[in-house]
Write a protein that holds these residues in place. Sequence first.
Motif, PDB file in Angstrom:
ATOM      1  N   LEU A  79     -78.594  88.921 -12.132  1.00 21.55           N
ATOM      2  CA  LEU A  79     -78.976  90.030 -13.001  1.00 21.55           C
ATOM      3  C   LEU A  79     -78.575  91.365 -12.378  1.00 21.55           C
ATOM      4  O   LEU A  79     -78.113  92.278 -13.082  1.00 21.55           O
ATOM      5  CB  LEU A  79     -80.487  90.003 -13.252  1.00 21.55           C
ATOM      6  N   ALA A  80     -78.705  91.485 -11.063  1.00 21.55           N
ATOM      7  CA  ALA A  80     -78.357  92.738 -10.384  1.00 21.55           C
ATOM      8  C   ALA A  80     -76.852  92.977 -10.405  1.00 21.55           C
ATOM      9  O   ALA A  80     -76.395  94.085 -10.734  1.00 21.55           O
ATOM     10  CB  ALA A  80     -78.871  92.718  -8.944  1.00 21.55           C
ATOM     11  N   VAL A  81     -76.060  91.957 -10.043  1.00 23.50           N
ATOM     12  CA  VAL A  81     -74.607  92.161 -10.048  1.00 23.50           C
ATOM     13  C   VAL A  81     -74.102  92.336 -11.479  1.00 23.50           C
ATOM     14  O   VAL A  81     -73.132  93.066 -11.724  1.00 23.50           O
ATOM     15  CB  VAL A  81     -73.876  90.993  -9.345  1.00 23.50           C
ATOM     16  N   GLY A  82     -74.767  91.670 -12.438  1.00 26.73           N
ATOM     17  CA  GLY A  82     -74.375  91.851 -13.829  1.00 26.73           C
ATOM     18  C   GLY A  82     -74.659  93.258 -14.313  1.00 26.73           C
ATOM     19  O   GLY A  82     -73.825  93.884 -14.987  1.00 26.73           O
ATOM     20  N   ALA A  83     -75.830  93.793 -13.970  1.00 24.18           N
ATOM     21  CA  ALA A  83     -76.171  95.159 -14.369  1.00 24.18           C
ATOM     22  C   ALA A  83     -75.207  96.171 -13.751  1.00 24.18           C
ATOM     23  O   ALA A  83     -74.770  97.127 -14.420  1.00 24.18           O
ATOM     24  CB  ALA A  83     -77.609  95.472 -13.954  1.00 24.18           C
ATOM     25  N   ALA A  84     -74.841  95.959 -12.488  1.00 25.25           N
ATOM     26  CA  ALA A  84     -73.895  96.861 -11.834  1.00 25.25           C
ATOM     27  C   ALA A  84     -72.525  96.796 -12.505  1.00 25.25           C
ATOM     28  O   ALA A  84     -71.842  97.817 -12.662  1.00 25.25           O
ATOM     29  CB  ALA A  84     -73.773  96.504 -10.349  1.00 25.25           C
ATOM     30  N   SER A  85     -72.124  95.601 -12.924  1.00 27.82           N
ATOM     31  CA  SER A  85     -70.832  95.428 -13.585  1.00 27.82           C
ATOM     32  C   SER A  85     -70.821  96.097 -14.960  1.00 27.82           C
ATOM     33  O   SER A  85     -69.838  96.745 -15.339  1.00 27.82           O
ATOM     34  CB  SER A  85     -70.521  93.938 -13.728  1.00 27.82           C
ATOM     35  N   VAL A  86     -71.894  95.928 -15.708  1.00 27.25           N
ATOM     36  CA  VAL A  86     -72.000  96.570 -17.019  1.00 27.25           C
ATOM     37  C   VAL A  86     -71.974  98.088 -16.861  1.00 27.25           C
ATOM     38  O   VAL A  86     -71.297  98.806 -17.626  1.00 27.25           O
ATOM     39  CB  VAL A  86     -73.285  96.120 -17.742  1.00 27.25           C
ATOM     40  N   LEU A  87     -72.681  98.602 -15.862  1.00 28.04           N
ATOM     41  CA  LEU A  87     -72.700 100.038 -15.619  1.00 28.04           C
ATOM     42  C   LEU A  87     -71.299 100.553 -15.294  1.00 28.04           C
ATOM     43  O   LEU A  87     -70.882 101.619 -15.787  1.00 28.04           O
ATOM     44  CB  LEU A  87     -73.660 100.365 -14.474  1.00 28.04           C
ATOM     45  N   ALA A  88     -70.562  99.813 -14.473  1.00 27.70           N
ATOM     46  CA  ALA A  88     -69.195 100.229 -14.128  1.00 27.70           C
ATOM     47  C   ALA A  88     -68.322 100.297 -15.383  1.00 27.70           C
ATOM     48  O   ALA A  88     -67.528 101.237 -15.553  1.00 27.70           O
ATOM     49  CB  ALA A  88     -68.596  99.264 -13.115  1.00 27.70           C
ATOM     50  N   CYS A  89     -68.473  99.321 -16.278  1.00 22.32           N
ATOM     51  CA  CYS A  89     -67.686  99.310 -17.514  1.00 22.32           C
ATOM     52  C   CYS A  89     -68.055 100.487 -18.415  1.00 22.32           C
ATOM     53  O   CYS A  89     -67.183 101.115 -19.033  1.00 22.32           O
ATOM     54  CB  CYS A  89     -67.894  97.998 -18.260  1.00 22.32           C
ATOM     55  N   LEU A  90     -69.347 100.787 -18.515  1.00 27.44           N
ATOM     56  CA  LEU A  90     -69.780 101.904 -19.348  1.00 27.44           C
ATOM     57  C   LEU A  90     -69.269 103.236 -18.801  1.00 27.44           C
ATOM     58  O   LEU A  90     -68.823 104.112 -19.562  1.00 27.44           O
ATOM     59  CB  LEU A  90     -71.307 101.923 -19.439  1.00 27.44           C
ATOM     60  N   LEU A  91     -69.315 103.395 -17.482  1.00 31.88           N
ATOM     61  CA  LEU A  91     -68.774 104.614 -16.875  1.00 31.88           C
ATOM     62  C   LEU A  91     -67.267 104.699 -17.067  1.00 31.88           C
ATOM     63  O   LEU A  91     -66.716 105.788 -17.296  1.00 31.88           O
ATOM     64  CB  LEU A  91     -69.118 104.645 -15.382  1.00 31.88           C
ATOM     65  N   CYS A  92     -66.608 103.553 -17.000  1.00 35.88           N
ATOM     66  CA  CYS A  92     -65.161 103.511 -17.222  1.00 35.88           C
ATOM     67  C   CYS A  92     -64.839 103.903 -18.663  1.00 35.88           C
ATOM     68  O   CYS A  92     -63.888 104.645 -18.931  1.00 35.88           O
ATOM     69  CB  CYS A  92     -64.643 102.114 -16.910  1.00 35.88           C
ATOM     70  N   SER A  93     -65.647 103.401 -19.604  1.00 39.06           N
ATOM     71  CA  SER A  93     -65.454 103.745 -21.010  1.00 39.06           C
ATOM     72  C   SER A  93     -65.617 105.244 -21.233  1.00 39.06           C
ATOM     73  O   SER A  93     -64.826 105.874 -21.953  1.00 39.06           O
ATOM     74  CB  SER A  93     -66.456 102.968 -21.872  1.00 39.06           C
ATOM     75  N   ALA A  94     -66.612 105.821 -20.597  1.00 40.72           N
ATOM     76  CA  ALA A  94     -66.825 107.267 -20.720  1.00 40.72           C
ATOM     77  C   ALA A  94     -65.672 108.052 -20.103  1.00 40.72           C
ATOM     78  O   ALA A  94     -65.257 109.091 -20.628  1.00 40.72           O
ATOM     79  CB  ALA A  94     -68.147 107.650 -20.056  1.00 40.72           C
ATOM     80  N   THR A  95     -65.141 107.539 -19.000  1.00 43.04           N
ATOM     81  CA  THR A  95     -64.015 108.208 -18.340  1.00 43.04           C
ATOM     82  C   THR A  95     -62.799 108.252 -19.243  1.00 43.04           C
ATOM     83  O   THR A  95     -62.023 109.220 -19.225  1.00 43.04           O
ATOM     84  CB  THR A  95     -63.665 107.488 -17.030  1.00 43.04           C
ATOM     85  N   ALA A  96     -62.611 107.204 -20.052  1.00 43.35           N
ATOM     86  CA  ALA A  96     -61.457 107.163 -20.959  1.00 43.35           C
ATOM     87  C   ALA A  96     -61.440 108.360 -21.903  1.00 43.35           C
ATOM     88  O   ALA A  96     -60.372 108.845 -22.293  1.00 43.35           O
ATOM     89  CB  ALA A  96     -61.466 105.862 -21.757  1.00 43.35           C
ATOM     90  N   LEU A  97     -62.621 108.846 -22.276  1.00 38.02           N
ATOM     91  CA  LEU A  97     -62.693 109.982 -23.195  1.00 38.02           C
ATOM     92  C   LEU A  97     -62.211 111.276 -22.545  1.00 38.02           C
ATOM     93  O   LEU A  97     -61.965 112.266 -23.242  1.00 38.02           O
ATOM     94  CB  LEU A  97     -64.131 110.151 -23.687  1.00 38.02           C
TER      95      LEU A  97
END
Length: 408
Positions: free
Chosen positions: A170-188
Motif C-alpha cells: 500500500l505504501a509503495v503503491g501510494a508513492a507510485s500513484v503520487l509520482a504519476c499525479l505529479l507527473c501529470s501536473a508537470t505535463a501541463l
Amino acid sequence: MSSLTRVFSAPADRLAGTLYVYTFLDEFVLLYPVYALLFTDTGLSVAEITSLFVIWSVTGMVLEVPSGAWADTVSRRLLLCLGQLLAATGFALWVIFPSYWAFAVGFVLWGACGALVSGAMEALVYESLDRHGQAGRYAQVMGRASSVGLVANALAIALAIPVFAAGGYLAVGAASVLACLLCSATALAFREHRATATAEDELGYWATMRAGLAEARGDRRVLRAVILLAVVTAIWGALEEYVPFLGTEAGVAATGIPVLVLIVWIGATGGGLLAGAARRLTERGLAVTLVAAALAMAGGALSGHPAGIVPIAVAFGLFQMSGVVADARLQDGITGPSRATVTSVAGLGTNVVTLFVYAGYGTVSSMTGHGVGFAVLAAPYVLVALWLVLRRRDQVDRRRPAPAKSGT
C-alpha cells in the motif's frame, strides 16, 4: 553568445527543465521493483504473470500508432497529462484490489499510458525547440532526459526497500500513484508549439494517420531512420533485463547483482549525456561506434568474469547514445504534419524487434548460456553498421558524375 541567442534559448531551457522533471517523475515509480512480488504474493501462477506481460505488450503495440495520430490532431500536452492519470489509476487498482483482473486492467492502462506518451513527447519537444531555432539541441536535451530517467529509476529501486518495509504494498503503491499525479501536473507546464500548418496540412484523424504512415513508408530518409532507431534501441533495451542472469552465470553472489546493474546504469546514463556531442557523427562514425559497442558487449559477455560487466556497460552507453542520435535524425527528416504518427511507427518497430529479441535470447541462452546469448545478439549491430557504410557508399556513387563518353 549574442543577446538574441539568449532570448531564444531561454524558452528552450524552460522546455528542457520541464522535460527533465516529467521524465524523473515518470520513472520514479516505487512499484517497479516489487510488482512481480505483489503478483506472486496474490497467488498468481507463472503462466498468469506471463499473460499479464503479454497484455501489457499487446496493448502498447495496438495503441502505438493510433495514439500517435491522435497526438497530431489534439493537444500533445493533454495526452502527456492523460497518460499519467491512466497509469496512476492502474497502480491504484493493483494495491487496492489485488487480483488477476485488477492487474490485467492496470497493465492495459499502463500500456495505454506508454502509447500516449510515445510519439507525442518527441514531437512536442522537437517542434518547440525548432520554433525557437534550437532544433539542433534535440539530441542533447533528449539524451539528458534519458539519463535523468535512469537516475530516477535507480532511486526508486533504492527507496522501494525501506518504504516497502515500513508500509508494504500500500505504501509503495501510494508513492507510485503520487509520482504519476505529479507527473501529470508537470505535463501541463509544457508550452506546446506546433509547426506552422498550411491549408493542406489541416487533416482529420484518419487522414493524419494515413499521411504519417505514407511518410514513414515512402520517404527513404525517414524509413531508414525508423529502422535504425528501432533496431538500435530495442536490442540493448531488451538485454538489460538479463544482466542479473549474466552476473549469476559469471559467479556473482546474489548480493552483488545490484552492483552489476548499477554499473550498467552508469554506462547508459553516460551515453545519454554524450548524445548531444554525438549528434555530429557521420554515418561512418556511427557505424564504427556500433561495431565498437557490439565487440565490447560480446567480449564482456563471453569473458565469463564479473569484470566483463564494465565493457558491457560501455557498450550500453554507446547504444544509448546512438539511439538518441537516431531519434534526432528521424525528427530532422520528418517534414509532414504527422510527426507524432511517424515517431510512433518507430516505437511500434521497437516493440516488434524487442519481442524478437526476447524470443531469440530465450532460445539461444537456454541452449548455450547467457554469455553466448549476449554475444549472438551483438551481431545485428554489426549488420546495421555494415548497412550504414554500404548505404553511404551507394549515395556517394549516385552523386558522382558519370564518365564522359569518348568520341567515335
